[in-house]
Motif scaffolding. Structure first.
Motif: not given
Length: 190
Positions: A120-146
């Motif tokens: 059930g991970a959403t785009l908002s969850d991913v964005a929060r992760f990026v913000s919380s962990y101060k990720v400094g490299w590209p993060v992409v979202y694979d919504q369909s898990n393809t």
């Protein structure tokens, strides 16, 4: 008359038992079929070409208009992380990756985290992760898990080190010590 009635009752119970037996067999087979259908689909073994992908990038705010294509990093070593924002192991690996990124990004190594939508991970969850962990490299979202399926990822975190020629040098599953990834990246950039 009584014998006929008993025989009829026996046939009815036998039929009911057969139906219940068939249902139990069906219930036993369904999970096996589901397990087989969710097995990793991709070929992501060491030495094989890394499957290409283009996915939308995520910032600490939300989805961006930018897309990241693995093919645009041809000629560079790439560390691919497959993760889910709710995954405790992925959260523990964020500081390890940050430390590796600080050391190897200046040497031309590209880091990309591919976040899936399992559990059930959403785009908002991913964005929060990026913000919380101060990720400094590209993060992409694979919504369909393809892409996760293309790489045969069935549990996270999973890390792939992709060589300059696009083949998979190494694959690691679970929490990986800094020293292990450091050693592999060190050899890959030589």
């Amino acid at each position: 008359m009584r014998a006929k009635s008993r025989a009829k009752g026996f046939k009815k119970r036998a039929k009911t038992l057969w139906i219940l037996f068939a249902m139990l067999i069906g219930l036993a087979i369904i999970p096996i079929g589901l397990a087989l259908s969710t097995q990793p689909q991709g070929n992501s073994e060491t030495g094989t070409k890394a499957p290409g992908f283009t996915l939308p990038a995520v910032s600490s705010g939300s989805l961006t208009t930018e897309s990241i294509a693995l093919s645009s990093y041809k000629g560079k070593v790439v560390l691919l992380e497959f993760m889910e924002p709710w995954c405790g192991h992925c959260q523990k690996m964020a500081p390890v990756l940050d430390r590796l990124h600080s050391k190897y990004a200046p040497l031309g190594v590209v880091f990309i985290s591919v976040a899936g939508s399992e559990g059930g991970a959403t785009l908002s969850d991913v964005a929060r992760f990026v913000s919380s962990y101060k990720v400094g490299w590209p993060v992409v979202y694979d919504q369909s898990n393809t892409v996760l399926k293309d790489y045969g990822v069935s549990a996270v975190p999973v890390f792939f080190v992709v060589s300059k020629n696009g083949s998979i040098l190494s694959k690691f599953t679970g929490e990986v010590p800094y020293e292990t990834l450091d050693s592999v990246l060190s050899r890959a950039v030589e």
